[in-house]
Design an enzyme around this catalytic site. Structure first.
Site, PDB file in Angstrom:
ATOM      1  N   HIS A 156      12.241  28.396  24.991  1.00  0.00           N
ATOM      2  CA  HIS A 156      12.809  29.613  25.597  1.00  0.00           C
ATOM      3  C   HIS A 156      11.716  30.254  26.472  1.00  0.00           C
ATOM      4  O   HIS A 156      11.368  31.419  26.270  1.00  0.00           O
ATOM      5  CB  HIS A 156      13.285  30.626  24.544  1.00  0.00           C
ATOM      6  CG  HIS A 156      14.545  30.226  23.835  1.00  0.00           C
ATOM      7  ND1 HIS A 156      14.870  30.691  22.592  1.00  0.00           N
ATOM      8  CD2 HIS A 156      15.562  29.431  24.207  1.00  0.00           C
ATOM      9  CE1 HIS A 156      16.034  30.196  22.206  1.00  0.00           C
ATOM     10  NE2 HIS A 156      16.478  29.426  23.177  1.00  0.00           N
ATOM     11  N   HIS A 201      27.341  22.986  24.163  1.00  0.00           N
ATOM     12  CA  HIS A 201      26.600  24.235  24.420  1.00  0.00           C
ATOM     13  C   HIS A 201      25.866  24.036  25.740  1.00  0.00           C
ATOM     14  O   HIS A 201      25.306  22.970  25.977  1.00  0.00           O
ATOM     15  CB  HIS A 201      25.626  24.414  23.239  1.00  0.00           C
ATOM     16  CG  HIS A 201      24.619  25.489  23.321  1.00  0.00           C
ATOM     17  ND1 HIS A 201      24.840  26.720  23.896  1.00  0.00           N
ATOM     18  CD2 HIS A 201      23.332  25.543  22.843  1.00  0.00           C
ATOM     19  CE1 HIS A 201      23.755  27.463  23.757  1.00  0.00           C
ATOM     20  NE2 HIS A 201      22.822  26.778  23.136  1.00  0.00           N
ATOM     21  N   GLU A 220      23.198  25.584  27.037  1.00  0.00           N
ATOM     22  CA  GLU A 220      21.775  25.882  27.226  1.00  0.00           C
ATOM     23  C   GLU A 220      21.083  24.614  27.745  1.00  0.00           C
ATOM     24  O   GLU A 220      21.384  23.495  27.303  1.00  0.00           O
ATOM     25  CB  GLU A 220      21.138  26.383  25.923  1.00  0.00           C
ATOM     26  CG  GLU A 220      19.797  27.035  26.206  1.00  0.00           C
ATOM     27  CD  GLU A 220      19.300  27.973  25.098  1.00  0.00           C
ATOM     28  OE1 GLU A 220      19.823  27.932  23.973  1.00  0.00           O
ATOM     29  OE2 GLU A 220      18.354  28.740  25.387  1.00  0.00           O
ATOM     30  N   ASP A 261      18.495  22.894  27.373  1.00  0.00           N
ATOM     31  CA  ASP A 261      17.873  21.859  26.533  1.00  0.00           C
ATOM     32  C   ASP A 261      18.900  20.817  26.088  1.00  0.00           C
ATOM     33  O   ASP A 261      18.523  19.727  25.649  1.00  0.00           O
ATOM     34  CB  ASP A 261      17.143  22.462  25.320  1.00  0.00           C
ATOM     35  CG  ASP A 261      17.965  23.451  24.521  1.00  0.00           C
ATOM     36  OD1 ASP A 261      18.790  24.154  25.116  1.00  0.00           O
ATOM     37  OD2 ASP A 261      17.784  23.530  23.295  1.00  0.00           O
ATOM     38  N   HIS A 293      24.691  28.661  19.048  1.00  0.00           N
ATOM     39  CA  HIS A 293      23.773  29.743  19.260  1.00  0.00           C
ATOM     40  C   HIS A 293      24.184  30.702  20.376  1.00  0.00           C
ATOM     41  O   HIS A 293      23.672  31.819  20.479  1.00  0.00           O
ATOM     42  CB  HIS A 293      22.404  29.077  19.521  1.00  0.00           C
ATOM     43  CG  HIS A 293      21.394  29.769  20.306  1.00  0.00           C
ATOM     44  ND1 HIS A 293      20.746  29.251  21.391  1.00  0.00           N
ATOM     45  CD2 HIS A 293      20.880  31.016  20.124  1.00  0.00           C
ATOM     46  CE1 HIS A 293      19.877  30.093  21.857  1.00  0.00           C
ATOM     47  NE2 HIS A 293      19.922  31.172  21.118  1.00  0.00           N
ATOM     48  N   TYR A 326      13.305  28.076  12.563  1.00  0.00           N
ATOM     49  CA  TYR A 326      14.385  28.058  13.554  1.00  0.00           C
ATOM     50  C   TYR A 326      15.431  29.113  13.198  1.00  0.00           C
ATOM     51  O   TYR A 326      15.859  29.910  14.033  1.00  0.00           O
ATOM     52  CB  TYR A 326      15.014  26.654  13.548  1.00  0.00           C
ATOM     53  CG  TYR A 326      15.929  26.368  14.700  1.00  0.00           C
ATOM     54  CD1 TYR A 326      15.472  25.699  15.825  1.00  0.00           C
ATOM     55  CD2 TYR A 326      17.270  26.738  14.669  1.00  0.00           C
ATOM     56  CE1 TYR A 326      16.313  25.431  16.882  1.00  0.00           C
ATOM     57  CE2 TYR A 326      18.112  26.480  15.721  1.00  0.00           C
ATOM     58  CZ  TYR A 326      17.627  25.820  16.825  1.00  0.00           C
ATOM     59  OH  TYR A 326      18.457  25.554  17.880  1.00  0.00           O
ATOM     60  N   HIS A 347      18.568  19.336  17.505  1.00  0.00           N
ATOM     61  CA  HIS A 347      17.100  19.334  17.457  1.00  0.00           C
ATOM     62  C   HIS A 347      16.647  18.784  16.107  1.00  0.00           C
ATOM     63  O   HIS A 347      17.221  19.142  15.070  1.00  0.00           O
ATOM     64  CB  HIS A 347      16.531  20.748  17.581  1.00  0.00           C
ATOM     65  CG  HIS A 347      16.824  21.432  18.879  1.00  0.00           C
ATOM     66  ND1 HIS A 347      16.271  21.048  20.077  1.00  0.00           N
ATOM     67  CD2 HIS A 347      17.613  22.493  19.162  1.00  0.00           C
ATOM     68  CE1 HIS A 347      16.707  21.837  21.038  1.00  0.00           C
ATOM     69  NE2 HIS A 347      17.526  22.723  20.514  1.00  0.00           N
TER      70      HIS A 347
HETATM   71 FE1  FEO Z   1      20.704  27.078  22.239  1.00  0.00          FE
HETATM   72 FE2  FEO Z   1      18.976  24.185  21.590  1.00  0.00          FE
HETATM   73  O1  FEO Z   1      19.794  25.509  22.634  1.00  0.00           O
END
Ligand code: FEO
Length: 400
Positions: A23, A79, A81, A83, A145, A192, A225
């Site tokens: 981030h 999602h 984002e 990544d 998330h 996390y 992840h």
């Molecule tokens: Fe919310 Fe691993 O991104």
């Protein structure tokens, strides 16, 4: 290095060994991370999530080890984002006609990031896509998330792919939870949760109950992840239940900064008071501590005691980032107190107390202020403050 995690299901993600901040520089990642992508080879070929953009070519090489990317029919973007979606542009150049499956909010965020005219299919909870022998089942998971987040479940494999939920920033050459150091794994899973998911704890509890109520058997959980939960996969679900309840443990964090060691001496006296009442504690010097590690410790503790000298009529700036994190993360069920040295006006303790009260900490004031270097009486007052915090922690235990 591709791994066939179940017959016909392949991990085609990448390991980011070098990652130390995530981030931007918001979150420290001392053990690196992975961006997990899963390829399901059936009559149709599906890919669930991609990787961060700088790793797109490594990711495509992994996909090519299993199939020609042009043969991919369905791409699920759980999602948006970057990544997880950053590999989409490179991938979609090979399979431009593939269906890109998104949640309702993903229909905003995926085009918002990439401005491409892909064939989007919007799905909601309970919707399915048949691949032939297997189906993909979707479960919306807003705020786990982002508002666009969703889980994908693969029937016949009993495989849940929940994206960020149950993940860890943990780079390793192993792919499964039963192959790695358990202490390191749970340390990263907790870090996390504490730093990213705490604000959504109520939604975590609701989502767990909702997914369990669907009655879908879960033999494996593949987050986006870290390692895949293969051995006793529901253990991480139970841990999330525990963490989401935010009950904390009988221990305290003392967080301070100091200019001429006056507030440091006070921090140690507070610790002596906590110890005298049987509450273990850790002291962190804010400027040289890993902020996310400290926040994880605060998440686990039942008490936070903050020490700051007065600077410019307020608390010292190195504590400002922590104060903003405490506001945003919304920790629950914690007692707090403040202390600090001052030379002239002495506003820091009150400013810290007011901020912690706004953050819904149960502030056991008044805090201790010491003019210049603390006297023996000041240090005794700090020790008594530690005892008072410890008694408040004990009271919360009696109330549970
Ligand atoms: Fe919310 Fe691993 O991104």
């Amino acid at each position: 290095m591709v791994t066939e995690i179940l017959e016909g299901v392949y991990w085609v993600g990448v390991v980011d060994w070098a990652l130390r901040h995530f981030h931007g520089h918001e979150l420290s990642t001392p053990r690196g991370s992975t961006y997990n992508s899963y390829l399901i080879a059936d009559e149709k070929t599906a890919l669930v999530d991609t990787v961060w953009g700088p790793f797109a070519e490594d990711f495509l090489a992994n996909v090519r080890d299993v199939v020609d990317p042009a043969a991919i029919d369905v791409v699920v973007a759980n999602h948006a984002e970057p990544d997880h979606s950053g590999g989409l542009p490179a991938l979609m150049r090979h399979c431009p006609e593939a269906t890109v499956v998104v949640s309702k909010r993903g229909a905003e965020s995926i085009p918002g990031h990439y401005h491409e005219d892909w064939n989007l299919q919007v799905v909601g909870t309970g919707d399915t896509i048949s691949l032939g022998r297997h189906e993909l089942v979707f479960v919306e998971a807003p705020m786990l998330h982002w508002p666009d987040s969703m889980f994908t479940y693969v029937t016949g494999k009993n495989l849940l792919l929940p994206n960020d939920a149950f993940g860890q920033h943990y780079a390793t050459d192993r792919r499964f939870n039963d192959e790695v150091d358990e202490h390191a794994l749970f340390e990263e899973a907790l870090r996390y949760y504490a730093n990213i998911l705490t604000p959504f704890s109520d939604l975590v509890l609701q989502k767990i109950e909702e997914v369990l109520a669907l009655g879908l058997p879960v033999d494996m959980i593949g987050p986006s992840h870290g390692v895949i939960w293969r051995e006793n996969p529901l253990q991480i679900v139970e841990k999330y239940r525990e963490w989401a309840a935010q009950r904390g443990e009988r221990r305290a964090v003392v967080l301070y900064d100091t200019m001429w060691h006056a507030t440091r001496h006070m921090a140690e006296a507070v610790g002596a008071g906590l110890a005298a009442e049987g509450v273990p504690f850790k002291i962190f010097y804010a400027p040289l501590s890993d902020r996310n590690a400290v926040l994880t410790e605060i998440f686990q503790a039942r008490a936070l005691v903050v020490g700051s000298p007065t600077v410019n009529r307020g608390y010292i700036s190195t504590l400002g980032t922590y104060m903003e994190d405490l506001r945003g993360l919304g920790f629950k069920n914690k007692v707090a107190a403040a202390f600090g040295s001052y030379g002239w006006s002495g506003e820091a303790v009150k400013a810290v107390e007011e901020h912690l009260a706004r953050c819904k900490f149960d502030v056991v004031g008044p805090g201790v202020r010491a003019k210049w270097q603390p006297t023996a009486d000041d240090l005794a007052a700090c020790e008594e403050l530690g005892r008072k915090v410890a008694r408040a922690v004990a009271a919360t235990e009696e109330g549970t």
